[in-house]
Design a protein around this motif. Structure first.
Motif, PDB file in Angstrom:
ATOM      1  N   VAL A  68     -47.205  -1.473  -5.411  1.00  0.00           N
ATOM      2  CA  VAL A  68     -48.574  -1.939  -5.656  1.00  0.00           C
ATOM      3  C   VAL A  68     -49.489  -0.970  -4.917  1.00  0.00           C
ATOM      4  N   CYS A  69     -50.317  -0.208  -5.678  1.00  0.00           N
ATOM      5  CA  CYS A  69     -51.065   0.879  -5.034  1.00  0.00           C
ATOM      6  C   CYS A  69     -52.571   0.683  -5.053  1.00  0.00           C
ATOM      7  N   SER A  70     -53.049  -0.442  -5.600  1.00  0.00           N
ATOM      8  CA  SER A  70     -54.495  -0.654  -5.626  1.00  0.00           C
ATOM      9  C   SER A  70     -54.807  -2.142  -5.719  1.00  0.00           C
ATOM     10  N   LEU A  71     -55.850  -2.567  -4.994  1.00  0.00           N
ATOM     11  CA  LEU A  71     -56.270  -3.973  -4.996  1.00  0.00           C
ATOM     12  C   LEU A  71     -57.790  -4.057  -5.044  1.00  0.00           C
ATOM     13  N   SER A  72     -58.304  -5.101  -5.705  1.00  0.00           N
ATOM     14  CA  SER A  72     -59.750  -5.353  -5.705  1.00  0.00           C
ATOM     15  C   SER A  72     -59.966  -6.855  -5.782  1.00  0.00           C
ATOM     16  N   SER A  73     -60.893  -7.378  -4.979  1.00  0.00           N
ATOM     17  CA  SER A  73     -61.122  -8.826  -5.009  1.00  0.00           C
ATOM     18  C   SER A  73     -62.417  -9.135  -5.749  1.00  0.00           C
ATOM     19  N   GLY A  74     -62.442 -10.312  -6.387  1.00  0.00           N
ATOM     20  CA  GLY A  74     -63.630 -10.745  -7.128  1.00  0.00           C
ATOM     21  C   GLY A  74     -64.102 -12.094  -6.621  1.00  0.00           C
ATOM     22  N   LYS A  75     -64.953 -12.728  -7.423  1.00  0.00           N
ATOM     23  CA  LYS A  75     -65.484 -14.028  -7.023  1.00  0.00           C
ATOM     24  C   LYS A  75     -64.434 -15.106  -7.246  1.00  0.00           C
ATOM     25  N   PHE A  76     -64.642 -16.232  -6.597  1.00  0.00           N
ATOM     26  CA  PHE A  76     -63.821 -17.435  -6.805  1.00  0.00           C
ATOM     27  C   PHE A  76     -62.345 -17.207  -6.504  1.00  0.00           C
ATOM     28  N   GLY A  77     -62.070 -16.284  -5.568  1.00  0.00           N
ATOM     29  CA  GLY A  77     -60.685 -16.119  -5.109  1.00  0.00           C
ATOM     30  C   GLY A  77     -59.798 -15.276  -6.003  1.00  0.00           C
ATOM     31  N   ILE A 112     -62.891  -4.957  -9.844  1.00  0.00           N
ATOM     32  CA  ILE A 112     -63.502  -6.077 -10.563  1.00  0.00           C
ATOM     33  C   ILE A 112     -65.005  -5.815 -10.580  1.00  0.00           C
ATOM     34  N   LEU A 113     -65.597  -5.846 -11.774  1.00  0.00           N
ATOM     35  CA  LEU A 113     -67.037  -5.582 -11.902  1.00  0.00           C
ATOM     36  C   LEU A 113     -67.847  -6.824 -11.548  1.00  0.00           C
ATOM     37  N   PRO A 114     -69.140  -6.624 -11.169  1.00  0.00           N
ATOM     38  CA  PRO A 114     -69.956  -7.789 -10.792  1.00  0.00           C
ATOM     39  C   PRO A 114     -70.159  -8.752 -11.957  1.00  0.00           C
ATOM     40  N   GLU A 115     -70.228  -8.227 -13.211  1.00  0.00           N
ATOM     41  CA  GLU A 115     -70.380  -9.154 -14.337  1.00  0.00           C
ATOM     42  C   GLU A 115     -69.049  -9.854 -14.542  1.00  0.00           C
ATOM     43  N   GLN A 116     -69.104 -11.191 -14.595  1.00  0.00           N
ATOM     44  CA  GLN A 116     -67.856 -11.958 -14.557  1.00  0.00           C
ATOM     45  C   GLN A 116     -66.969 -11.673 -15.759  1.00  0.00           C
ATOM     46  N   GLY A 117     -65.686 -11.582 -15.458  1.00  0.00           N
ATOM     47  CA  GLY A 117     -64.710 -11.380 -16.520  1.00  0.00           C
ATOM     48  C   GLY A 117     -64.406  -9.928 -16.827  1.00  0.00           C
ATOM     49  N   LEU A 118     -65.203  -8.982 -16.267  1.00  0.00           N
ATOM     50  CA  LEU A 118     -64.965  -7.561 -16.558  1.00  0.00           C
ATOM     51  C   LEU A 118     -64.166  -6.902 -15.440  1.00  0.00           C
ATOM     52  N   MET A 119     -63.173  -6.119 -15.826  1.00  0.00           N
ATOM     53  CA  MET A 119     -62.322  -5.439 -14.850  1.00  0.00           C
ATOM     54  C   MET A 119     -62.059  -4.008 -15.315  1.00  0.00           C
ATOM     55  N   LEU A 120     -61.861  -3.099 -14.354  1.00  0.00           N
ATOM     56  CA  LEU A 120     -61.571  -1.695 -14.667  1.00  0.00           C
ATOM     57  C   LEU A 120     -60.228  -1.296 -14.085  1.00  0.00           C
ATOM     58  N   THR A 121     -59.488  -0.463 -14.811  1.00  0.00           N
ATOM     59  CA  THR A 121     -58.240   0.104 -14.284  1.00  0.00           C
ATOM     60  C   THR A 121     -58.241   1.602 -14.563  1.00  0.00           C
ATOM     61  N   GLY A 122     -57.814   2.395 -13.570  1.00  0.00           N
ATOM     62  CA  GLY A 122     -57.711   3.852 -13.732  1.00  0.00           C
ATOM     63  C   GLY A 122     -56.260   4.249 -13.557  1.00  0.00           C
ATOM     64  N   SER A 123     -55.789   5.152 -14.419  1.00  0.00           N
ATOM     65  CA  SER A 123     -54.341   5.385 -14.468  1.00  0.00           C
ATOM     66  C   SER A 123     -53.957   6.859 -14.440  1.00  0.00           C
TER      67      SER A 123
END
Length: 749
Positions: A68-77, A112-123
Motif C-alpha cells: 500500500v503506497c498511497s493514502l488520502s482521507s476524506g469527509k465522514f471517516g 479525495i477531492l473536496p467535491e463529495q464522491g470524487l476521487m483521483l488515482t495516479g498510476s
C-alpha cells in the motif's frame, strides 16, 4: 510523532507493520475520535490505523494484495488507498466499501477531492483517473512516465508530478492547463501551500523546489540523492523526508529559523555531499572546460542557479542564494574522470555492460541466477525486477536488496538513463487502450398504432393495498394533511412488474413466428404450450408449469434479437411463478439464464429487449432461488445494468431504479456493506441522468432502505455527496410521494 517546541521532539513511536511503511495520512477529528487518527500503509499489504495516544494499532485494514503506497482521507471517516496491486480501495472505518479497478500498473498516488464522491488515482501506467461514486468518469493522459504524486488546488483543479520530471496542472473536466519543468529527475512528491496555488515538489535530483506564480522561485539542495516526500504545514513551513533518514523543516519565519550553528552544520553536510555526474542533475560535465574558483566572484542571475568550478583537480558544485547574496557549496562532483567503458572494467552480461554481475543461489538444490547491477541503479528496484524476471518469491526482496547493498559498499546513486524502466511500467509493457464511448441513438419503438402490444405502455404497478401503495400511479394514493408518516422505507419486499395482456403478447409472438427462420420457427403445439404457460403463471389457471413448457420458453427466448421481445415478456411474467423461478435460477441452469439476460443489457441493443430483460431481473427477486442468484451475481448484473442509464427511455430508467430498489431490499436483510456501497454508487450515478419522477421516487426508496439503521451506510452516502444530489426533490409539488420520501431520506442524512 513530533510536537512543536522550537523544533520538534519525538513523542512516541508507533509500530504495527511487519515490513517497511510507505505512506502516512491523518484522518481528521470526528465525534468518536476528537483528536483524529493516523493511517499508515505498508509493504506487508496492510493499512494500520492508530489513535494519537497509543503506539499499537486501533485496527488493521486487510484486502490489498501488494504494497500500500498511497493514502488520502476524506469527509465522514472515508479513507482512499492505492497499491502496487493496481487497485485503489475506499474504506469506511474498518470496512472496505469499494474497490476501484481500471489501472494496468501500480497506483502510486491517490487523493479525495473536496467535491463529495470524487476521487483521483495516479498510476505507473502513466495515467490519472477520476472516479465518481466508485466508477471511472475520466482518464487523464499526458505524462510520459509513472505518475507519482497528486495535489488538490480547488474543486475544479489539481496538480500531478511524475517520473518524467514534469508537473502538470489539470482541470477536472480533463484539460491540461499547464506543464512545469525544473527538476532534472523523477519527481516523487508534491504539496500545495494553504490558501493559494503555489506549491512545492521533491525528487530524485537531491532538491526541494518551491513554485510561485507558475515559476520555480527557489531550489533547496539536500545532502541526499532521493528526497522522497514533502508536506506544507498550515503555517507555511515545508517538511521534507529524504533517503538519508532525516526529516528537515524549512521556514520563512524568522522566529522559527534554526540557530546559526545548525544552519552552518547543514551547509557543511551539503558541501561534503558527493554528486555523481551520471545522474544528470547538473547537466553534461566536461572537466577540461570548467573555470576556477574566481568564477564564484560573479553573482548568480537567479535563485538556485548552479555553477561548477575546478579547484586543485577537484570539481565542486555551488548554488546561488538570492536571499544571502552568495554561492553555497552543494557538494563535490565525483567519478567524472572521463573513463571510457573499455577502460572502466565493466562486466558484460546478455550483451550489456554492468558494474557487477552477481550469482545468486536461492536454495542449495535449485539453480543459481545471474543478477546484473550498476551502481546507478536502485537496489530495491533491481531486486524487485530480478525476483519478477525469475519468478521467485517476493518474500526475498529485502534479502536480495541487502545483498546488493552489502556487496556494492552502499554505492547506490540512481540515474535516469533512457534504458531504465520502472518495475511497475516495464519498457514496452504498457499499451494504452483507446476507449470509444458510444453515444446511443434512441432506437425507434418497434410498436406503433393503437391497440397494438407495446411493452411497458401501461403504468405497471404493484397491486394497491388499501389505496395507499406509493408505487401505483393510479391516483389512489393521497398524502395525509396530518403529520406525514414514513410509509416508504425501509421497504421489506421486492417490487415487481406484473401488468400483462396475455392475448396481445401471444398475438405478437404468432405474428413474428411467421417471419422466423426455419431453425427458430415454433410449431402450433409449441405456441399452445406457451399459451398454457402464460395462463399458468398469470394466475388464470391452477395448473403448474411443466418442464416441456419451460423448454419451449427457453427456445423462444433464444430467438434473434429483432424478434425475441414477446418471448422475453413471457419470461418476465413467468419468472414470478415459484416453479419457473426455481427452474431458471437454481444451481443447474442459472449461468446460462444470467448470460442470456445480460446479453440484452447492451447499450447498442434494442430498447424493448433492454426493458424486458431489466424487468425480468426485477421479477427474479420474488422467490428465494431468484434472490440467491441475484445476490451471487450482483456485481456483474449491476455493472452491466448501469450502462442502461445512458438512454433517454423513462420506462428503462424506472426498471433500472426498481432493480436497484430490489437489491436494497435484499441488502437490508443480509447487511452486506460492500453490496450497499455498490448500490449507493449506482443510485448516485443514475440520479445524475434520470429525469422521470417515478424512477427518482424508486431510487429515493432504495436509498432510504439502504441507510435505515446503518450508520456506516449513512456516512458512505454522505461521502458520495448523495444528500446534495437529492435536495432538489424535497420541493417537488407533484407527485407528493417524491417530496415526502425525499424529506425522510434527508432527515437520515
Amino acid at each position: 510523532m513530533f510536537s512543536l517546541n522550537r523544533g520538534f521532539t519525538e513523542m512516541h513511536c508507533m509500530s504495527g507493520h511487519s515490513n517497511f511503511v510507505s505512506c502516512v495520512c491523518i484522518i481528521p477529528p470526528s465525534d468518536l475520535y476528537p483528536r483524529g487518527l493516523i493511517a499508515t500503509g505498508g509493504n506487508d499489504h496492510n493499512i494500520c490505523i492508530f489513535t494519537v495516544d497509543n503506539p499499537a494499532p486501533l485496527y488493521v485494514l486487510k484486502g490489498h494484495k501488494n504494497t500500500v503506497c498511497s493514502l488520502s482521507s476524506g469527509k465522514f471517516g472515508t479513507l482512499l488507498s492505492g497499491s502496487w496491486d493496481t487497485t485503489a480501495k475506499v474504506w469506511l472505518n474498518d470496512r472496505c466499501m469499494m474497490t476501484l479497478q481500471g489501472h494496468t500498473a501500480a497506483i502510486w498516488a491517490v487523493k479525495i477531492l473536496p467535491e463529495q464522491g470524487l476521487m483521483l488515482t495516479g498510476s505507473a501506467d502513466k495515467t490519472i483517473k477520476l472516479w465518481k461514486a466508485g466508477r471511472c468518469e475520466r482518464t487523464f493522459t499526458g505524462h510520459e512516465d509513472c505518475v507519482r504524486g497528486l495535489a488538490i488546488l480547488s474543486e475544479m483543479e489539481f496538480l500531478s508530478c511524475a517520473n518524467d520530471a514534469s508537473v502538470r496542472r489539470w482541470q477536472i473536466s480533463g484539460e491540461c492547463l499547464q506543464v512545469y519543468y525544473g527538476h532534472t529527475n523523477y519527481i516523487y512528491s508534491i504539496s500545495v501551500f494553504p490558501h493559494c496555488k503555489d506549491f512545492v515538489t521533491t525528487g530524485e535530483d537531491r532538491s526541494l523546489r518551491i513554485w510561485k506564480q507558475g515559476e520555480c522561485a527557489q531550489t533547496i539542495r539536500l545532502p541526499a540523492q532521493s528526497v522522497w516526500c514533502c508536506c506544507v504545514l498550515d503555517n507555511g513551513d515545508i517538511v521534507v523526508g529524504a533517503s538519508d533518514g532525516i526529516i528537515r523543516v524549512f521556514t520563512e519565519s524568522l522566529e522559527r529559523t534554526a540557530s546559526a550553528e545548525e544552519i552552518q552544520a547543514f551547509e557543511n553536510e551539503l558541501s561534503q555531499a558527493s554528486i555523481d555526474p551520471k545522474t544528470g542533475d547538473l547537466g553534461d560535465i566536461n572537466a577540461d572546460d570548467l573555470p576556477g574558483r574566481e568564477h564564484l566572484k560573479d553573482p548568480g542571475t537567479r535563485d538556485g542557479q548552479t555553477r561548477l568550478i575546478k579547484d586543485n583537480g577537484k570539481i565542486e558544485a555551488y548554488q546561488w542564494s538570492v536571499s544571502e547574496g552568495r554561492w553555497i557549496k552543494i557538494g563535490d562532483v565525483v567519478g567524472s574522470s572521463g573513463a571510457t567503458q573499455q577502460t572502466s572494467g565493466k562486466v558484460l552480461f546478455e550483451g550489456k555492460e554492468y558494474d557487477y554481475v552477481f550469482t545468486i543461489d536461492v536454495n542449495e538444490s535449485g539453480p543459481s541466477y545471474k543478477l546484473p547491477y550498476n551502481i546507478t541503479d536502485d537496489p530495491w528496484l533491481t531486486a524487485y525486477n530480478f525476483l519478477q524476471k525469475n519468478d521467485l518469491n517476493p518474500m526475498f526482496l529485502d534479502q536480495v536488496a541487502k545483498f546488493i547493498m552489502d556487496n556494492t559498499k552502499g554505492q547506490t546513486l540512481l540515474s535516469t538513463s533512457a534504458q531504465f524502466s520502472d518495475p511497475f511500467t516495464g519498457a514496452g509493457r504498457y499499451v494504452p487502450g483507446s476507449s470509444s464511448g458510444s453515444s446511443m441513438m434512441p432506437a425507434a419503438d418497434p410498436f406503433t398504432g393503437a391497440g397494438r402490444y407495446v411493452p411497458g405502455s401501461a403504468s405497471n404497478a404493484v397491486a394497491p393495498v388499501g389505496g395507499v401503495d406509493p408505487y401505483t400511479g393510479m391516483g389512489a394514493y393521497q398524502s395525509a394533511v396530518a403529520k406525514v408518516e414514513n410509509i416508504y422505507f425501509p421497504k421489506k419486499d421486492a417490487v415487481t412488474f406484473d401488468q400483462a395482456n396475455p392475448m396481445q403478447i401471444l398475438g405478437k409472438l404468432k405474428e413474428l413466428n411467421g417471419s422466423a427462420t426455419e431453425e427458430h420457427k415454433l410449431t402450433e403445439d409449441d405456441l399452445i404450450t406457451l399459451e398454457k404457460l402464460l395462463s399458468a403463471t398469470c394466475n388464470t389457471s391452477a395448473e403448474t408449469p411443466t418442464a416441456q413448457q419451460l423448454q419451449t420458453l427457453w427456445r423462444a427466448v433464444n430467438w434473434p434479437e429483432d424478434i425475441v421481445f414477446p418471448a422475453l415478456d413471457i419470461l418476465r411474467l413467468s419468472i414470478r411463478h415459484p416453479t419457473v423461478n426455481e427452474n431458471f435460477c437454481s444451481e443447474k441452469d442459472h449461468v446460462q439464464f444470467i448470460i442470456l439476460l445480460l446479453k440484452f443489457l447492451n447499450p447498442k441493443g434494442k430498447q424493448a429487449n433492454q426493458l424486458l430483460a431489466l424487468r425480468a431481473l426485477c421479477n427474479c427477486f420474488v422467490s428465494p432461488a431468484g434472490q440467491k442468484l441475484m445476490m451471487e451475481q450482483r456485481d456483474e448484473i449491476m455493472t452491466q445494468a448501469i450502462e442502461m442509464k445512458s438512454g433517454n427511455n423513462k420506462n428503462i430508467h424506472i426498471a433500472l431504479a426498481t432493480l436497484t430498489l430490489n437489491y436494497a431490499v435484499c441488502l437490508l436483510k443480509v447487511n452486506n456493506i460492500e453490496g450497499k456501497a455498490q448500490c449507493l454508487s449506482v443510485i448516485s450515478t443514475i440520479m445524475e441522468v434520470v429525469q422521470d419522477l417515478e424512477a427518482i421516487f424508486r431510487l429515493l426508496v432504495a436509498l432510504g432502505t439502504l441507510i435505515s439503521d446503518d450508520t456506516n451506510a449513512v456516512q458512505l452516502a454522505k461521502s458520495l455527496g448523495v444528500d446534495s444530489q437529492i435536495k432538489k426533490y424535497a420541493s417537488v409539488s407533484e407527485p407528493a410521494k417524491v417530496k415526502e420520501c425525499c424529506r425522510f431520506v434527508l432527515n437520515l442524512l
